[in-house]
Motif scaffolding. Structure first.
Motif, mmCIF file in Angstrom:
data_model
loop_
_atom_site.group_PDB
_atom_site.id
_atom_site.type_symbol
_atom_site.label_atom_id
_atom_site.label_comp_id
_atom_site.label_asym_id
_atom_site.label_seq_id
_atom_site.Cartn_x
_atom_site.Cartn_y
_atom_site.Cartn_z
ATOM 1 N N ASN A 27 77.629 95.624 58.181
ATOM 2 C CA ASN A 27 76.801 95.704 56.987
ATOM 3 C C ASN A 27 76.290 97.125 56.744
ATOM 4 O OD1 ASN A 27 75.741 94.410 54.872
ATOM 5 N ND2 ASN A 27 74.453 93.018 56.025
ATOM 6 N N GLN A 29 77.062 99.651 54.797
ATOM 7 C CA GLN A 29 76.784 100.128 53.434
ATOM 8 C C GLN A 29 75.420 99.641 52.946
ATOM 9 O OE1 GLN A 29 78.370 102.246 51.432
ATOM 10 N NE2 GLN A 29 79.663 102.661 53.196
ATOM 11 N N ALA A 30 75.119 98.364 53.243
ATOM 12 C CA ALA A 30 73.840 97.815 52.806
ATOM 13 C C ALA A 30 72.698 98.563 53.470
ATOM 14 C CB ALA A 30 73.767 96.326 53.136
ATOM 15 N N LYS A 31 72.902 98.920 54.727
ATOM 16 C CA LYS A 31 71.829 99.626 55.437
ATOM 17 C C LYS A 31 71.635 101.023 54.868
ATOM 18 C CE LYS A 31 72.308 96.947 59.610
ATOM 19 N NZ LYS A 31 73.024 96.830 60.872
ATOM 20 N N ALA A 33 72.326 101.920 51.848
ATOM 21 C CA ALA A 33 71.739 101.774 50.515
ATOM 22 C C ALA A 33 70.256 101.423 50.599
ATOM 23 C CB ALA A 33 72.487 100.693 49.732
ATOM 24 N N SER A 34 69.867 100.767 51.684
ATOM 25 C CA SER A 34 68.459 100.368 51.812
ATOM 26 C C SER A 34 67.600 101.463 52.407
ATOM 27 C CB SER A 34 68.338 99.129 52.694
ATOM 28 O OG SER A 34 69.091 98.087 52.145
ATOM 29 N N PRO A 36 66.381 104.322 51.313
ATOM 30 C CA PRO A 36 65.182 104.725 50.573
ATOM 31 C C PRO A 36 64.060 103.700 50.691
ATOM 32 C CG PRO A 36 67.130 105.036 49.227
ATOM 33 C CD PRO A 36 67.581 104.329 50.474
ATOM 34 N N MET A 37 64.442 102.414 50.591
ATOM 35 C CA MET A 37 63.424 101.368 50.687
ATOM 36 C C MET A 37 62.769 101.372 52.075
ATOM 37 S SD MET A 37 63.855 97.243 50.577
ATOM 38 C CE MET A 37 64.467 97.186 52.240
ATOM 39 N N VAL B 128 66.981 102.917 42.515
ATOM 40 C CA VAL B 128 66.643 102.616 43.910
ATOM 41 C C VAL B 128 66.244 101.155 44.065
ATOM 42 C CG1 VAL B 128 65.074 103.165 45.792
ATOM 43 C CG2 VAL B 128 65.956 104.989 44.371
ATOM 44 N N VAL B 131 69.293 98.634 43.726
ATOM 45 C CA VAL B 131 70.168 98.619 44.903
ATOM 46 C C VAL B 131 69.462 97.953 46.081
ATOM 47 C CG1 VAL B 131 71.326 100.082 46.576
ATOM 48 C CG2 VAL B 131 71.485 100.612 44.160
ATOM 49 N N SER B 132 68.166 98.241 46.247
ATOM 50 C CA SER B 132 67.419 97.618 47.343
ATOM 51 C C SER B 132 67.338 96.106 47.147
ATOM 52 C CB SER B 132 65.995 98.186 47.416
ATOM 53 O OG SER B 132 66.038 99.577 47.530
ATOM 54 N N ALA B 135 70.682 94.607 48.030
ATOM 55 C CA ALA B 135 70.900 94.536 49.472
ATOM 56 C C ALA B 135 70.049 93.422 50.080
ATOM 57 C CB ALA B 135 70.565 95.877 50.121
ATOM 58 N N LEU B 136 68.831 93.280 49.595
ATOM 59 C CA LEU B 136 67.918 92.282 50.166
ATOM 60 C C LEU B 136 68.350 90.858 49.845
ATOM 61 C CD1 LEU B 136 64.462 93.907 49.451
ATOM 62 C CD2 LEU B 136 65.398 93.365 51.689
ATOM 63 N N TRP B 139 72.998 91.069 51.001
ATOM 64 C CA TRP B 139 73.513 91.718 52.217
ATOM 65 C C TRP B 139 72.396 91.878 53.231
ATOM 66 C CZ3 TRP B 139 78.721 93.243 52.363
ATOM 67 C CH2 TRP B 139 79.391 93.186 51.132
ATOM 68 N N ARG B 140 71.751 90.780 53.537
ATOM 69 C CA ARG B 140 70.622 90.889 54.470
ATOM 70 C C ARG B 140 71.090 91.398 55.821
ATOM 71 N NH1 ARG B 140 66.992 85.621 53.108
ATOM 72 N NH2 ARG B 140 67.075 85.960 50.870
ATOM 73 N N PHE B 141 70.236 92.195 56.432
ATOM 74 C CA PHE B 141 70.516 92.656 57.793
ATOM 75 C C PHE B 141 69.252 92.480 58.610
ATOM 76 C CE2 PHE B 141 69.417 96.116 54.947
ATOM 77 C CZ PHE B 141 68.366 96.721 55.602
ATOM 78 N N SER B 144 65.620 93.413 57.405
ATOM 79 C CA SER B 144 65.506 93.667 55.967
ATOM 80 C C SER B 144 64.320 92.908 55.367
ATOM 81 C CB SER B 144 66.799 93.303 55.251
ATOM 82 O OG SER B 144 67.064 91.925 55.353
ATOM 83 N N PHE B 220 80.378 96.405 49.313
ATOM 84 C CA PHE B 220 78.983 96.465 48.858
ATOM 85 C C PHE B 220 78.877 97.063 47.465
ATOM 86 C CE2 PHE B 220 74.879 98.563 48.530
ATOM 87 C CZ PHE B 220 74.009 97.596 48.986
ATOM 88 N N TRP B 221 79.416 98.258 47.294
ATOM 89 C CA TRP B 221 79.284 98.939 46.002
ATOM 90 C C TRP B 221 80.173 98.325 44.939
ATOM 91 C CZ3 TRP B 221 75.103 101.575 45.631
ATOM 92 C CH2 TRP B 221 74.563 102.185 46.767
#
Lengths: 311, 318
Positions: A27, A29-31, A33-34, A36-37, B128, B131-132, B135-136, B139-141, B144, B220-221
């Motif tokens: 995962n 890419q997701a990381k 992309a996250s 900034p958050m 931002v 995209v966040s 992902a949330l 594409w949870r990790f 997150s 993802f993108w």
């Protein structure tokens, strides 16, 4: 990058099914992309908050310092007349804003919910102040409440020459002058939330109340309002978190005056930090603001999310 | 916004609906049935609503009429009377020659500063946050949800607590006092509400769609650009409304993180109106106030129900 080395070894192992990437890279890419958050959450919301709380226990003045001062800043803060006035003002403004915006907001929503014509028009009119900034709100009401040209002068020109309504220049009632402006700006929002809540009430309830001959006002009071508890709680949290932030409205309408009569905590923090170069006092005062938010929010979060988990 | 599909999407992101299990704002009134047209109750009902509406409209009306009067007329008459002689001079003066301190180039400078702050702030914060939120939701990790929780709790922290450390951070980055520093601050504080908005919206998009795209090899993108973006125009509009009005109306961040040359419109307006020097020109002040309020008002009247949707979503932000 130690994790990277594992890929070929695992892939080479004959028993391994497909190529499985290590946990950090899964995962990826997701990381990325996250990022900034994650940075905002950790650096700003956690880091900056802890930084301020820590520095409120130091002797910081012109520049932040790390010399431990214990509770000295807080002792000074609670001995300051200006801070005490700020707290008192916030208490009055807060309590009255809560009561009035809930009552007015609910009443207006109930009126709009009675299958009226032109609901959209009325809603648009009552909500538009919410789109305006507190600066604009404060300046308009400063003008309307102007003693020489505003409401007072107009009523006097009608013949009632003894009429006095000059809240912005009277230290005893100046906070109510700010309240008038604050309510004008914010009640529309409460009304919209309440209206959404009313739309969620089952129509059968109204039919049952009519069959039983219960008058509408009684139905609202005894049946509808208790049913709308979650909506009221949402509105309460919303109004409450807005109250603690009140700053620009006061700056625009009175600049804290007359004297220090309409100071509020948020303004105290700003003035101490950026005008008086007394950082320690600013940090202590802002930490007190944080504490008061926590006192209100923690029980709410506990009730709200504790209940949800049980259900 | 008339297609039923779009309305359904909006219903999904109405937090009042989500939270209370109620229908939210999209269904019709549920109150008791109306009585005859001219019953006493109806007269009372509409009477009250008209009085209330008049009260809420009054400040806007006062702003408009005051800004169209000359100063002699303001000194003579009362603030509620319509202008006898309409003049646009106060507007011209407010825009191009009103003074803040030694600068006398009017509110236009603040306006353009606000525009230069607004455009990058809105674009960056939406980019931002979307995209966040994506992902949330898809594409949870590990961790997150924790970061998201911090963000939501952060929405309730008074800004005053984070003001000064952010000054230090921006100074270290060499952005303190510049427009870009302020853009960053707006992006940061717009995160909680907008991320929540996008996360809830993307979560409502069927999982099958996402899975099918992954089977087809999209990453993802790829999924974000080709599948999520085209489906989520409404939520981008809602988010843009929140950000445009919020950033335009901001005062605190403008005054803390920029220098006088870069002050946004609200800050400059306050300096013009509340300056102690000189004769107070109330008509110019009201024209300036109205000019500053014009952008959010236009957004509000143009967006209609979407604005309501945005602030209902903002219910968590406060």
């Amino acid at each position: 990058m130690a994790a990277l080395d594992e890929i070929p070894r695992r892939a080479a192992a004959p028993a391994a099914p497909a190529r499985r990437r290590p946990a950090v890279l899964r995962n990826l890419q997701a990381k990325i992309a996250s990022l900034p958050m994650i940075l905002i959450a950790l650096v700003v919301f956690v880091g900056c908050t802890l930084w301020t709380v820590f520095h409120s226990f130091t002797t910081s003045r012109l520049l932040p310092r790390t010399d431990w001062a214990g509770l000295a800043q807080y002792r000074r803060l609670w001995g300051e007349q200006r801070w005490l006035v700020s707290i008192e003002n916030l208490a009055i403004y807060g309590a009255l804003t809560l009561v009035f915006s809930l009552v007015i907001g609910f009443t207006l929503a109930a009126l709009l919910d009675r299958k009226i014509r032109g609901e959209d028009v009325f809603r648009t009119i009552i909500l538009y102040p919410f789109a305006l900034s507190f600066i604009v709100t404060g300046l308009v009401w400063q003008w309307i409440l102007n003693p020489d040209f505003g409401v007072q002068a107009v009523v006097r020109s009608w013949g009632w020459t003894g009429f006095t309504f000059d809240p912005l220049n009277n230290p005893d009632i100046v906070i109510y002058g700010i309240l008038i402006a604050g309510l004008w700006q914010g009640t529309g929002l409460v009304m919209v939330i309440m209206l959404a809540g009313l739309r969620g009430i089952d129509g059968e309830i109204w039919k049952a109340a009519r069959v039983d001959g219960i008058p509408a006002w009684k139905t609202y009071l005894l049946v509808i309002i208790p049913m709308m508890r979650p909506v009221f709680v949402t509105a309460l949290v919303l109004i409450g978190s807005g109250i603690i932030k009140v700053y620009d409205l006061v700056v625009a309408q009175t600049s804290g005056g007359p004297g220090i009569a309409s100071e509020v905590p948020a303004k105290y923090v700003y003035d101490r930090m950026f005008r008086d170069q007394n950082l320690g006092q600013g940090f202590a005062a802002s930490t007190m603001m944080l504490v008061s938010v926590a006192i209100v929010l923690i029980p709410w979060a506990y009730l709200e999310f504790g209940r949800r988990r049980k259900a | 916004m008339s297609s039923p599909a779009a309305t359904a999407h909006l219903a999904a992101l109405d937090p009042v609906a989500a939270r209370t299990g109620s229908a939210g704002l999209l269904e019709g009134p549920r109150g008791p049935r109306p009585r005859r047209a001219l019953s006493r109750g109806n007269v009372m009902l509409y009477g009250t609503l008209f009085v209330v509406s008049a009260y809420y409209l009054l400040p806007l009306y006062v702003m408009v009429v005051t800004s169209l009067k000359g100063m002699p007329e303001i000194r003579m008459g009362n603030i509620f009377s319509p202008p006898v002689e309409i003049t646009f001079e106060p507007w011209v003066k407010a825009w191009s020659s009103a003074c803040t301190g030694i600068n006398c180039d009017g509110l236009s400078r603040g306006f353009w500063n606000s525009v230069r702050i607004l455009v990058p702030s809105v674009l960056l914060s939406i980019a931002v946050a979307s995209v966040s939120g994506y992902a949330l939701s898809k594409w949870r990790f590990r961790g997150s949800e924790l970061f998201f929780a911090i963000l939501l709790v952060g929405a309730f922290i008074p800004y005053q607590v984070m003001l000064y450390p952010l000054v230090i951070l921006l100074r270290e980055m060499g952005l303190y006092g510049s427009l870009w520093g302020l853009v960053l601050v707006h992006t940061i504080f717009g995160m909680p509400i907008n991320t929540l908005l996008f996360r809830n919206y993307f979560a409502a998009i069927p999982e099958e769609l996402h899975k099918a795209a992954r089977v087809d090899g999209a990453g993802f993108w790829g999924i974000f650009v080709r599948i999520m973006l085209p489906m989520s125009l409404p939520i981008f509009v809602v988010s843009a409304i929140i950000q445009v009005t919020g950033i335009w109306n901001d005062f605190l961040f403008g005054v803390v993180y920029t220098t006088p040359a870069n002050y946004p419109m609200t800050v400059q307006l306050n300096n013009i109106v509340n300056s102690v020097q000189g004769v107070r020109e109330y008509n110019v002040n009201m024209a300036a106030t109205l000019l500053t309020g014009l952008v959010p008002l236009l957004v509000y009247f143009a967006s209609g129900k979407l604005f309501v949707r945005g602030i209902a979503a903002g219910a968590v932000k406060g």
